[in-house]
Design an enzyme around this catalytic site. Structure first.
Site, PDB file in Angstrom:
ATOM      1  N   ASP A 100      11.422 115.476 -13.742  1.00 48.70           N
ATOM      2  CA  ASP A 100      10.586 115.711 -12.769  1.00 48.70           C
ATOM      3  C   ASP A 100       9.445 114.497 -12.272  1.00 48.70           C
ATOM      4  O   ASP A 100       8.493 114.517 -12.754  1.00 48.70           O
ATOM      5  CB  ASP A 100       9.807 116.954 -13.215  1.00 48.70           C
ATOM      6  CG  ASP A 100       8.693 117.436 -12.154  1.00 48.70           C
ATOM      7  OD1 ASP A 100       8.912 117.064 -11.149  1.00 48.70           O
ATOM      8  OD2 ASP A 100       7.875 118.233 -12.634  1.00 48.70           O
ATOM      9  N   CYS A 133      -5.324 129.333  12.144  1.00 47.82           N
ATOM     10  CA  CYS A 133      -6.584 128.689  11.710  1.00 47.82           C
ATOM     11  C   CYS A 133      -7.293 128.106  12.771  1.00 47.82           C
ATOM     12  O   CYS A 133      -6.807 127.376  13.572  1.00 47.82           O
ATOM     13  CB  CYS A 133      -6.137 127.613  10.725  1.00 47.82           C
ATOM     14  SG  CYS A 133      -7.794 126.933   9.786  1.00 47.82           S
ATOM     15  N   CYS A 160      10.194 116.302  -5.865  1.00 55.22           N
ATOM     16  CA  CYS A 160       9.135 116.818  -4.679  1.00 55.22           C
ATOM     17  C   CYS A 160       9.407 115.779  -3.559  1.00 55.22           C
ATOM     18  O   CYS A 160       8.528 115.736  -2.597  1.00 55.22           O
ATOM     19  CB  CYS A 160       7.637 116.635  -5.448  1.00 55.22           C
ATOM     20  SG  CYS A 160       7.260 115.040  -5.665  1.00 55.22           S
TER      21      CYS A 160
END
Length: 464
Positions: free
Chosen positions: A393, A83, A420
């Site tokens: 979660d 990038c 996460c």
């Protein structure tokens, strides 16, 4: 005039910090000849084991953050970042690291987190990566600079915006639509929002794309309504977007005059289409509004759902709780396999979405409660007794000890933990051990290639 002391040093990267930056320690002789002084260096864009030449200003300080001047011994896992914005833009931190190296690091991160809490790191499987770790995001939030440039924040600097020409982690249609909005802003000479002066028009652009349905949402956040002098610009935006991007099913203009720099709305104008788009995951349909939380990597999110189902082994005669259920990402596929499911989530708008999503998918054995986790568990147990299966979660901060101990006292037979954040996952899991739970397996999944983040799905069972 004071002269800043500089010194050229050679550092070896020992490990990476939580932001993905290289960490090195150099021992230097003190000016008085007494004990050596430790200098801790943070060096971005470096990899473990590399030797780096750096120039350090004020090297007598204990900590400094410096840029690498020269890579003396590059890691065999180093690669050229594809990038053009990489070294400035804050969207990615590891494009200079080959993908295999990233995955190994994420697996080790999860193992180290478990080991710190006295859990067995050998339970951690190798991280599941992507076949193509590019253009994976189905949602992006871009920011306008005061001059009207549209882009992402510079690494470590939320006052500076890097104007984008491309983005290699966003879906291609997202990039195309974003570039069209950027061109529209330039043609009309519209100004961006100045955070310091609290003035200007355009604040953010949020773009969502469903990889399954093809529907796109463009949500423009501004400080004024699209009326009066802004009406011609708004009409032109409608025309160019609807003509060039027929898949844009939701074109929104949202007014936000608050000091807080968040994508929130005080008043919503639907310029074209509806105020939501449809997305699908695992054969289930979901309605997504501009503020709906939904997994931003649908390919890997599908793997999370499949792993959760595989580990949880839901049965037709079982009752289940989905804790921190959001809009029902896990609730719907599990509800289709159990007798009854209760979803608990403190955000009321998410609960309303979960109810609507269940109805849209003809699932009528669900109950969704807008409650905090502990009170929600108590209400569900009072209503229909103990759950056989619980899925949790939580957000990045984890569930916390009080919630985990409440789960432990409730004694579901099986717990599927979707995380996460490996660190809070390990801390939460350790809270369950005194209640007779055993951690059986942990599967990391890479939802965010070229970043530090890694997700996990884990199974805990109650000892007989």
């Amino acid at each position: 005039m004071t002269t800043i002391k500089e010194e050229t040093l050679v550092a070896e990267i020992d490990h990476l910090d939580k932001k993905g930056n290289g960490q090195a320690v150099i021992w230097r002789e003190s000016e008085t000849g007494s004990n050596p002084r430790k200098l801790k260096l943070t060096i971005p864009l470096t990899l473990p084991g590399e030797k780096i030449q750096v120039v350090v200003d004020e090297p007598d300080k204990r900590r400094r953050k410096v840029s690498p001047e020269k890579i003396l011994t590059p890691s065999p896992e180093r690669q050229d970042a594809p990038c053009p914005h990489f070294e400035l833009c804050g969207g990615c931190v590891w494009q200079h690291w080959n993908y295999e190296g990233q995955l190994k690091h994420k697996t080790n991160h999860v193992k180290e987190a478990l080991q710190r809490e006295g859990l067995d790191p050998e339970l951690v499987r190798d991280t599941i990566g992507m076949d193509n770790p590019w253009h994976y995001r189905n949602k992006m939030e871009f920011t306008f600079s005061p001059e009207g440039d549209l882009g992402l924040h510079e690494q470590g600097n939320f006052r500076k915006i890097i104007p984008l020409e491309t983005c290699l982690i966003a879906g291609r249609k997202i990039v195309d639509a974003t570039m069209e909005v950027s061109e529209w802003v330039k043609e009309f000479g519209l100004k961006g929002y100045n955070k310091d002066k609290h003035e200007g028009l355009l604040r953010h652009l949020m773009v969502r794309e469903s990889f399954e349905t093809g529907e796109i949402m463009l949500a423009l956040f501004a400080t004024e309504a699209p009326a009066g002098e802004l009406a011609p610009a708004a009409e032109d935006l409608i025309t160019r977007i609807t003509n060039k991007f027929p898949n844009v099913k939701s074109l929104l203009w949202l007014v936000n005059t608050d000091w807080a720099d968040r994508t929130q709305s005080e008043e919503t104008f639907v310029l074209a289409g509806r105020d939501f788009i449809y997305d699908e995951l695992g054969g289930y349909r979901y309605r997504l509004w501009f503020d709906t939380f939904f997994q931003t990597n649908p390919v890997q999110a599908q793997k999370l759902v499949e792993l959760a189902l595989e580990m949880g082994e839901p049965k037709e005669d079982e009752k289940m709780i989905d804790l921190f259920c959001g809009v029902g990402t896990f609730s719907l596929p599990f509800a289709a396999r159990v007798k009854e499911l209760a979803g608990i989530e403190i955000v009321e708008t998410s609960i309303e979405s979960a109810k609507r999503n269940a109805t849209d998918n003809n699932l009528h054995n669900t109950t969704f409660l807008a409650r905090d986790a502990r009170r929600g568990i108590d209400e569900v147990h009072e209503s229909w007794g103990l759950a056989d299966l619980l899925l949790i979660d939580p957000p990045r901060c984890g569930a916390g000890g009080k919630v985990m101990r409440r789960i432990g006292r409730a004694k579901p037979k099986r717990i599927v933990y979707v995380s996460c954040n490996p660190d809070t996952f390990a801390t939460d899991t350790a809270e369950l051990l005194p209640f007779g739970y055993t951690l059986q397996k942990v599967q990391p999944v890479d939802l965010f290639p070229h970043t530090v983040h890694v997700e996990c799905v884990a199974l805990l069972t109650l000892d007989e």
